[in-house]
Design a protein around this motif. Structure first.
Motif, PDB file in Angstrom:
ATOM      1  N   HIS A  39      10.378  23.347  38.918  1.00  0.00           N
ATOM      2  CA  HIS A  39      11.327  22.257  38.684  1.00  0.00           C
ATOM      3  C   HIS A  39      12.731  22.817  38.457  1.00  0.00           C
ATOM      4  CE1 HIS A  39      12.874  18.423  37.162  1.00  0.00           C
ATOM      5  NE2 HIS A  39      13.398  19.108  36.147  1.00  0.00           N
ATOM      6  N   LEU A  40      12.838  23.898  37.698  1.00  0.00           N
ATOM      7  CA  LEU A  40      14.133  24.509  37.408  1.00  0.00           C
ATOM      8  C   LEU A  40      14.806  25.000  38.691  1.00  0.00           C
ATOM      9  CD1 LEU A  40      15.982  25.452  35.018  1.00  0.00           C
ATOM     10  CD2 LEU A  40      14.839  27.651  35.190  1.00  0.00           C
ATOM     11  N   ASP A  41      14.036  25.666  39.552  1.00  0.00           N
ATOM     12  CA  ASP A  41      14.595  26.185  40.799  1.00  0.00           C
ATOM     13  C   ASP A  41      15.016  25.061  41.733  1.00  0.00           C
ATOM     14  OD1 ASP A  41      14.357  28.849  40.125  1.00  0.00           O
ATOM     15  OD2 ASP A  41      12.368  29.081  41.012  1.00  0.00           O
ATOM     16  N   THR A  42      14.248  23.961  41.723  1.00  0.00           N
ATOM     17  CA  THR A  42      14.561  22.837  42.610  1.00  0.00           C
ATOM     18  C   THR A  42      15.799  22.091  42.156  1.00  0.00           C
ATOM     19  OG1 THR A  42      12.212  22.566  43.143  1.00  0.00           O
ATOM     20  CG2 THR A  42      13.666  20.711  43.619  1.00  0.00           C
ATOM     21  N   LYS A  43      15.890  21.816  40.866  1.00  0.00           N
ATOM     22  CA  LYS A  43      16.974  20.978  40.342  1.00  0.00           C
ATOM     23  C   LYS A  43      18.243  21.776  40.015  1.00  0.00           C
ATOM     24  CE  LYS A  43      14.647  17.091  40.293  1.00  0.00           C
ATOM     25  NZ  LYS A  43      15.042  15.929  41.133  1.00  0.00           N
ATOM     26  N   PHE A  44      18.075  23.010  39.563  1.00  0.00           N
ATOM     27  CA  PHE A  44      19.239  23.757  39.067  1.00  0.00           C
ATOM     28  C   PHE A  44      19.418  25.116  39.758  1.00  0.00           C
ATOM     29  CE2 PHE A  44      17.496  21.164  35.577  1.00  0.00           C
ATOM     30  CZ  PHE A  44      18.578  20.314  35.355  1.00  0.00           C
ATOM     31  N   GLY A  45      18.760  25.302  40.898  1.00  0.00           N
ATOM     32  CA  GLY A  45      18.841  26.589  41.591  1.00  0.00           C
ATOM     33  C   GLY A  45      20.258  26.980  41.961  1.00  0.00           C
ATOM     34  N   LEU A  68      11.353  33.941  46.080  1.00  0.00           N
ATOM     35  CA  LEU A  68      12.252  33.493  47.147  1.00  0.00           C
ATOM     36  C   LEU A  68      13.389  32.658  46.592  1.00  0.00           C
ATOM     37  CD1 LEU A  68       9.584  32.482  49.827  1.00  0.00           C
ATOM     38  CD2 LEU A  68      11.248  34.338  50.070  1.00  0.00           C
ATOM     39  N   ASN A  69      13.132  31.977  45.458  1.00  0.00           N
ATOM     40  CA  ASN A  69      14.150  31.110  44.846  1.00  0.00           C
ATOM     41  C   ASN A  69      14.909  31.797  43.722  1.00  0.00           C
ATOM     42  OD1 ASN A  69      13.324  28.914  46.498  1.00  0.00           O
ATOM     43  ND2 ASN A  69      11.604  28.550  45.113  1.00  0.00           N
ATOM     44  N   ARG A  70      14.631  33.060  43.499  1.00  0.00           N
ATOM     45  CA  ARG A  70      15.310  33.808  42.447  1.00  0.00           C
ATOM     46  C   ARG A  70      16.822  33.805  42.733  1.00  0.00           C
ATOM     47  NH1 ARG A  70      12.430  38.880  39.958  1.00  0.00           N
ATOM     48  NH2 ARG A  70      13.938  39.558  38.391  1.00  0.00           N
TER      49      ARG A  70
END
Length: 389
Positions: A39-45, A68-70
């Motif tokens: 959720h964090l990577d999706t909303k605040f990436g 991959l979303n780091r």
């Protein structure tokens, strides 16, 4: 006691820049953690990416697809996509697999690749461009293998690629390949089902000729290395010497790092003429242009530091400018009230150029992002590195 130990672990990770690594480690033990990170990577990436330093010397331990979303990984891919510019002399593109040892050029497999390339003759290097296909970074040009995070990441090798990895990597590779000249030739020295899927998608999007040299056997096998050498010999004959510009590999490397760090086209603007490096690892090499000391390449991170007197040559096109409200910076810090406007591409730890009426008056180390500099009304935003005399 459990809570105290957990807080101590987090504080230690914050100080050492490894918080993301321990979070990714913990999500494999707790479903709730995994859902929260997703959720964090999706909303605040995007917010995290613009506030995470890319200039660092910490290990980047990647454990799974969540890497991959780091933020630092996403920023690396974005900069390769937007800032990497192949040298005009690059007409032969070799696609190579990654290695466990970093930088790649120090690994056994890449030493074997380099020996096979040498068999095609020393003149081949002037027209050669090497791209390492990997995950989660997707694509690492040889010129950028010594910078963070390319030199510092580690990932367990399972020999398989997920659909998301294939999609991201093939898209970035296609984008980068489109920047080469139309008559360039790709030599594909990759082997394995995941790599095959990536190359197949690249073929669909590109009309550039692709020659496979490792289709039947692993890349380090005698057969594949022999095919690589023969392909290079045959390909080199298609390009006459006057079609390619002879350029020293160190110059291409420094220009690429400058583009990655300061913005597209800055490398060739400042690193031209006779470029020479003095000093070897573990010392930081000093960079000279026509016998004048203009920059330092830091051994700890792989990035550059420029002397203020030479930053004028790229300040207009760079993406790391900070407009200041006075013609002189007193002390060793820059505070928010004195800042007029900062480039939004600036990340914490970036080297920035401090300008007054379009003239560089100092270089500094950013403490916050460019977006935050534009919002802050108080507090320290940067530390001075060198002032222009």
């Amino acid at each position: 006691m459990v809570l105290k130990n957990a807080l101590a672990r987090v504080n230690f990770a914050l100080r050492n820049g490894t918080l993301r690594s321990i979070v990714e480690q913990d999500i494999h033990r707790n479903i709730t953690f995994a859902a929260t990170l997703r959720h964090l990577d999706t909303k605040f990436g995007e917010l995290l990416r613009k506030r995470t330093p890319i200039i660092a010397s910490t290990k980047v331990k990647c454990l799974g697809e969540e890497s991959l979303n780091r933020p630092v990984v996403s920023e690396f891919r974005e900069r390769v996509k937007e800032r990497f510019r192949p040298h005009p002399s690059s007409r032969i593109i070799i696609l190579l697999p990654c290695s466990a040892r970093k930088p790649y050029s120090m690994s056994r497999s890449h030493i074997m690749f380099r020996n096979a390339i040498r068999k095609a003759g020393s003149s081949i290097f002037s027209m050669l461009s090497e791209l390492i296909v990997t995950s989660p970074l997707s694509l690492v040009p040889r010129e950028l293998e010594n910078i963070h995070p390319a030199r510092f990441y580690d990932i367990p090798v399972a020999g398989s690629w997920s659909e998301k990895e294939i999609e991201i990597t093939s898209n970035l590779l296609s984008n980068v390949l489109s920047r080469y000249q139309e008559d360039s030739i790709i030599i594909n020295h990759l082997h394995g089902s995941g790599y095959e899927d990536i190359i197949e998608r690249v073929r669909e999007k590109s009309s550039v000729e692709v020659i496979d040299t490792s289709y039947k056997a692993p890349p380090t096998s005698h057969q594949s290395l022999q095919e690589l050498s023969e392909a290079l010999v045959n390909t080199k004959e298609r390009f006459s010497l006057n079609q390619t510009e002879k350029v020293i590999s160190n110059t291409k490397k420094i220009q690429a790092i400058a583009d990655f760090q300061y913005g597209p086209e800055t490398g060739k603007r400042i690193f031209h003429g006779k470029i020479k490096l003095k000093g070897r690892y573990p010392r930081s090499p000093q960079i000279f242009r026509d016998d004048k000391h203009i920059a330092t390449m830091h051994a700890s991170t792989g990035y550059l530091s420029l002397f203020p007197a030479y930053t004028e040559e790229i300040s207009k096109i760079s993406l790391n400018k900070l407009d200041f409200g006075a013609d002189y910076v007193s002390g060793s810090n820059i505070y928010a009230p004195g800042c007029l406007k900062a480039d939004t591409h600036i990340l914490p730890e970036d080297e920035i150029f401090v300008l007054y009426e379009n003239d560089v008056i100092a270089t500094a180390r950013a403490l916050v992002s460019g977006e935050d500099m534009n919002k802050m009304t108080s507090g320290k935003v940067a530390e001075i590195k060198k002032k222009k005399r």
